[in-house]
Design a protein around this motif. Structure first.
Motif, PDB file in Angstrom:
ATOM      1  N   GLY A 121       0.798  -1.217   0.000  1.00 22.02           N
ATOM      2  CA  GLY A 121       0.000   0.000   0.000  1.00 22.02           C
ATOM      3  C   GLY A 121       0.823   1.254   0.000  1.00 22.02           C
ATOM      4  O   GLY A 121       0.370   2.306  -0.485  1.00 22.02           O
ATOM      5  N   SER A 122       2.066   1.197   0.534  1.00 18.34           N
ATOM      6  CA  SER A 122       2.909   2.396   0.551  1.00 18.34           C
ATOM      7  C   SER A 122       3.350   2.798  -0.843  1.00 18.34           C
ATOM      8  O   SER A 122       3.787   3.929  -1.062  1.00 18.34           O
ATOM      9  N   LEU A 123       3.253   1.875  -1.804  1.00 13.79           N
ATOM     10  CA  LEU A 123       3.583   2.170  -3.195  1.00 13.79           C
ATOM     11  C   LEU A 123       2.354   2.169  -4.087  1.00 13.79           C
ATOM     12  O   LEU A 123       2.464   2.185  -5.314  1.00 13.79           O
ATOM     13  N   GLY A 124       1.176   2.128  -3.460  1.00 16.76           N
ATOM     14  CA  GLY A 124      -0.053   2.105  -4.234  1.00 16.76           C
ATOM     15  C   GLY A 124      -0.310   0.786  -4.925  1.00 16.76           C
ATOM     16  O   GLY A 124      -0.984   0.746  -5.956  1.00 16.76           O
ATOM     17  N   LEU A 125       0.198  -0.301  -4.367  1.00 13.76           N
ATOM     18  CA  LEU A 125       0.075  -1.622  -4.984  1.00 13.76           C
ATOM     19  C   LEU A 125      -0.887  -2.497  -4.182  1.00 13.76           C
ATOM     20  O   LEU A 125      -1.176  -2.227  -3.023  1.00 13.76           O
ATOM     21  N   HIS A 126      -1.355  -3.554  -4.811  1.00 21.45           N
ATOM     22  CA  HIS A 126      -2.268  -4.492  -4.162  1.00 21.45           C
ATOM     23  C   HIS A 126      -1.484  -5.515  -3.351  1.00 21.45           C
ATOM     24  O   HIS A 126      -0.360  -5.883  -3.700  1.00 21.45           O
ATOM     25  N   GLU A 127      -2.096  -6.006  -2.286  1.00 24.09           N
ATOM     26  CA  GLU A 127      -1.466  -7.037  -1.473  1.00 24.09           C
ATOM     27  C   GLU A 127      -1.652  -8.414  -2.112  1.00 24.09           C
ATOM     28  O   GLU A 127      -2.465  -8.604  -3.009  1.00 24.09           O
ATOM     29  N   GLY A 128      -0.841  -9.368  -1.621  1.00 17.82           N
ATOM     30  CA  GLY A 128      -1.007 -10.755  -2.026  1.00 17.82           C
ATOM     31  C   GLY A 128      -0.295 -11.159  -3.291  1.00 17.82           C
ATOM     32  O   GLY A 128      -0.523 -12.264  -3.788  1.00 17.82           O
ATOM     33  N   GLU A 129       0.578 -10.309  -3.842  1.00 15.89           N
ATOM     34  CA  GLU A 129       1.284 -10.660  -5.068  1.00 15.89           C
ATOM     35  C   GLU A 129       2.721 -11.053  -4.761  1.00 15.89           C
ATOM     36  O   GLU A 129       3.189 -10.949  -3.620  1.00 15.89           O
ATOM     37  N   LEU A 130       3.442 -11.488  -5.770  1.00 15.32           N
ATOM     38  CA  LEU A 130       4.800 -11.968  -5.602  1.00 15.32           C
ATOM     39  C   LEU A 130       5.811 -10.891  -5.979  1.00 15.32           C
ATOM     40  O   LEU A 130       5.487  -9.909  -6.643  1.00 15.32           O
ATOM     41  N   MET A 131       7.059 -11.119  -5.564  1.00 12.74           N
ATOM     42  CA  MET A 131       8.130 -10.186  -5.860  1.00 12.74           C
ATOM     43  C   MET A 131       8.211  -9.889  -7.352  1.00 12.74           C
ATOM     44  O   MET A 131       8.349  -8.732  -7.767  1.00 12.74           O
ATOM     45  N   GLU A 132       8.140 -10.932  -8.183  1.00 11.86           N
ATOM     46  CA  GLU A 132       8.254 -10.751  -9.629  1.00 11.86           C
ATOM     47  C   GLU A 132       7.137  -9.864 -10.168  1.00 11.86           C
ATOM     48  O   GLU A 132       7.356  -9.075 -11.108  1.00 11.86           O
ATOM     49  N   ASP A 133       5.933  -9.971  -9.585  1.00  6.03           N
ATOM     50  CA  ASP A 133       4.814  -9.137 -10.019  1.00  6.03           C
ATOM     51  C   ASP A 133       5.040  -7.684  -9.630  1.00  6.03           C
ATOM     52  O   ASP A 133       4.827  -6.770 -10.429  1.00  6.03           O
ATOM     53  N   TYR A 134       5.474  -7.464  -8.389  1.00  2.86           N
ATOM     54  CA  TYR A 134       5.678  -6.093  -7.911  1.00  2.86           C
ATOM     55  C   TYR A 134       6.790  -5.387  -8.689  1.00  2.86           C
ATOM     56  O   TYR A 134       6.729  -4.167  -8.900  1.00  2.86           O
ATOM     57  N   LEU A 135       7.800  -6.136  -9.123  1.00  2.00           N
ATOM     58  CA  LEU A 135       8.917  -5.505  -9.830  1.00  2.00           C
ATOM     59  C   LEU A 135       8.463  -4.759 -11.075  1.00  2.00           C
ATOM     60  O   LEU A 135       9.056  -3.739 -11.441  1.00  2.00           O
ATOM     61  N   GLY A 136       7.435  -5.250 -11.726  1.00  2.00           N
ATOM     62  CA  GLY A 136       6.959  -4.593 -12.941  1.00  2.00           C
ATOM     63  C   GLY A 136       5.972  -3.480 -12.705  1.00  2.00           C
ATOM     64  O   GLY A 136       5.478  -2.875 -13.653  1.00  2.00           O
ATOM     65  N   GLN A 137       5.702  -3.153 -11.419  1.00  2.00           N
ATOM     66  CA  GLN A 137       4.656  -2.186 -11.108  1.00  2.00           C
ATOM     67  C   GLN A 137       5.151  -0.900 -10.474  1.00  2.00           C
ATOM     68  O   GLN A 137       4.355  -0.007 -10.189  1.00  2.00           O
ATOM     69  N   PHE A 138       6.452  -0.784 -10.235  1.00  2.00           N
ATOM     70  CA  PHE A 138       6.948   0.471  -9.670  1.00  2.00           C
ATOM     71  C   PHE A 138       8.390   0.699 -10.109  1.00  2.00           C
ATOM     72  O   PHE A 138       9.086  -0.228 -10.515  1.00  2.00           O
ATOM     73  N   ARG A 139       8.820   1.932 -10.039  1.00  2.00           N
ATOM     74  CA  ARG A 139      10.200   2.310 -10.329  1.00  2.00           C
ATOM     75  C   ARG A 139      10.716   3.138  -9.165  1.00  2.00           C
ATOM     76  O   ARG A 139       9.943   3.658  -8.354  1.00  2.00           O
TER      77      ARG A 139
END
Length: 437
Positions: free
Chosen positions: A159-177
């Motif tokens: 949530g601190s990056l505006g992302l959804h919970e419950g995903e994997l590291m590989e998924d999050y990597l493509g969603q923020f810079r």
């Protein structure tokens, strides 16, 4: 939007100078700069009490005192590097959360996954490894704290990056810079155990007290056993992890496709002559052109289990596999026939469109009738592909062609609710078996 960080605060970026040394049992907490082992181990014991399924992993970590780490960090060999200053200023309850956080990186193989994703996506440099560390923290921090574990003042959560919970590291990597929302995280360093990149303080593979690859797998397996034995005592994210630890996902579509290709490309005798490709023996007969034998393209018969124990979703998956088999044969649909079968074989359908094949059935299962039907109805196939849950008797004799069996997954529960001890016979040894998960 709040700028949350890892398991440690930005004020902890200050590090003391000096080389890291292995912490011994006789470390004196009253001397300035010495690691307070009593406090550190009391925090670990608290972590074990509130997360008993992690006990094996927590006690497997070997503590190394280091003034080079900002707070606590781990390497891929299950060493935990600890800053004496960080332990001195952090309450026991928060230290317990950091223990669980760091060992979670190792249990979830963030170092191995970090290496693989770096190679696959061409991620190089410390900035990309920092993103991996942040993404790995997002993966584990959404279900680490609470229920007896106090979160530190600033932690990285999706949530601190505006992302959804419950995903994997590989998924999050493509969603923020890296940018304004991550400026407060530049100090974050959970060690090479979190992203795969070795640090200056790492003792390396030849250092003392590291776990071998087999020992690391054994620890993960014991933790997964504890989770599956008491599923109500662990978060859902850890339950999913434990299921994969017991049953690693297989690239079953690739395996099934490879099995079919291997079966259909086997050598076989030609059945007709052609002048389109002259025989190599023509060179021995001057002035004459000899025809060569033309090998017949392989024919494939697909037997689909339509008994009541096979779900609609699995039948839909079976039709997808029929289409994939057609692609493996270069799109030659005329070479494929499909036979729905439960306790009795149904009509043999030529493949026009997989979606148009009626999968009728719903009774018991006896795929022997399906084998007999496809072998009796000419032309005889070169390969038989069976898609089933395995609850069937199998032919006593090996068919006169290659056989590939795709087994639907039944690991989640009993095969027969009326008889929990029932386990179907395994497919015969003459079949190539691929688990469809």
């Amino acid at each position: 939007m709040s700028h949350e960080t890892g398991t440690h605060t930005r004020s902890e970026t200050r590090t003391d100078t000096g080389a890291g040394v292995a912490a011994g049992a006789g470390a004196d907490a009253d001397q300035p700069g010495k690691l307070d082992l009593d406090k550190l181990f009391a925090a670990r014991l608290h972590a074990v009490r509130v997360r008993p399924f992690m006990a094996t992993a927590l006690f497997a970590l070997h503590v190394v005192e280091s003034r080079q780490v900002p707070t606590m960090a781990v390497d891929r060999h299950w060493r935990c590097y600890v800053s004496p200053a960080f332990v001195a200023r952090t309450p026991v309850e928060e230290l317990a959360g950091v223990w669980v956080h760091e060992v979670s990186h190792l249990l979830r193989d963030h170092h191995g996954r970090g290496d693989r994703v770096a190679r696959a996506r061409g991620l190089t440099g410390p900035g990309e490894r920092l993103r991996m560390n942040i993404a790995a923290d997002c993966e584990i921090n959404d279900d680490v704290f609470g229920d007896g574990l106090v979160p530190p003042e600033d932690i990285v959560r999706p949530g601190s990056l505006g992302l959804h919970e419950g995903e994997l590291m590989e998924d999050y990597l493509g969603q923020f810079r890296l940018g304004p929302y991550t400026q407060g995280m530049v100090w974050l360093d959970c060690g090479s155990g979190a992203d795969g990149l070795e640090r200056g303080w790492d003792l390396g593979p030849d250092g003392s007290h590291g776990l071998s690859a087999q020992e690391r797998d054994a620890v993960r397996f014991r933790v997964a056993q504890g989770i599956k034995g008491h599923p109500g005592h662990s978060p859902k994210g850890w339950q999913r992890w434990a299921e994969e630890a017991f049953h690693p996902p297989q690239p079953w579509r690739e395996l099934l496709g490879a099995a079919v290709r291997s079966a259909t490309t086997g050598s076989g005798a030609g059945e007709d002559y052609t002048y389109g490709r002259p025989s190599r023996r023509s060179a021995g007969v001057p002035g004459a052109v000899l025809p060569s034998l033309r090998r017949r393209p392989p024919r494939v018969a697909v037997i689909i289990d339509t008994s009541g124990s096979v779900s609609d979703a699995e039948l839909g998956s079976a039709l997808h596999e029929v289409a994939a088999i057609s692609r493996a044969l270069g799109g030659r649909r005329d070479l494929i026939t499909v036979l729905p079968c439960d306790a009795a074989s149904e009509i043999v359908h030529p493949l026009c469109r997989a979606a148009g094949i009626p999968l009728v059935g719903g009774g018991g299962t006896d795929l022997r009738t399906g084998f007999a039907r496809v072998l009796r109805k000419g032309p005889r196939p070169d390969v038989i592909v069976v898609l089933t849950d395995g609850q069937t008797p199998w032919p006593d004799a090996r068919p006169p062609c290659r056989t590939v069996v795709g087994l639907f997954d039944r690991s989640a529960g009993p095969y027969d609710e009326d008889n929990p001890d029932y386990v179907p016979d395994s497919p015969p040894a003459w079949a190539r078996v691929v688990s469809i998960g």
